[in-house]
Design a protein around this motif. Structure first.
Motif: not given
Length: 108
Positions: A63-86
């Motif tokens: 959940v903490l990692a996905l919260l960081v992921h959400l914050i990054l997604v709000i700020r900018r586009a993230v690589p596809r590999m990060q979506w796979v990890v999420a």
């Protein structure tokens, strides 16, 4: 994917993982009653269910990692590999919650 869609998908993954955390965390304690003694009063005993503690820790980290992921997604586009990890983290959280739910409880 548009920015709004990315934020919605990341939020949905976070909510699913948070529900998995909730399922695992609510099963950490077990309550049972000892047989009544000479005075006729049964005492309440509380034990910790270790698989639920492990599942809770795994889900909390996800959940903490996905919260960081959400914050990054709000700020900018993230690589596809990060979506796979999420998505993998969300799946791990759900699997941990299911395994904790079906685990055999000790008999007292």
């Amino acid at each position: 994917m548009s920015r709004v869609q990315r934020i919605l998908v990341a939020s949905a993954l976070l909510v699913i993982a948070a529900l998995g955390l909730l399922v695992a965390a609510t099963q950490t304690t077990m309550i049972w009653y000892q047989a009544p003694g000479a005075d006729g009063i049964a005492t309440e005993q509380v034990a910790v269910f270790e698989p639920a503690v492990v599942g809770t820790v795994i889900a909390a980290v996800a959940v903490l990692a996905l919260l960081v992921h959400l914050i990054l997604v709000i700020r900018r586009a993230v690589p596809r590999m990060q979506w796979v990890v999420a998505i993998a983290l969300t799946a791990v959280t759900v699997i941990a919650a299911v395994l904790v739910s079906i685990a055999d409880r000790p008999v007292f």
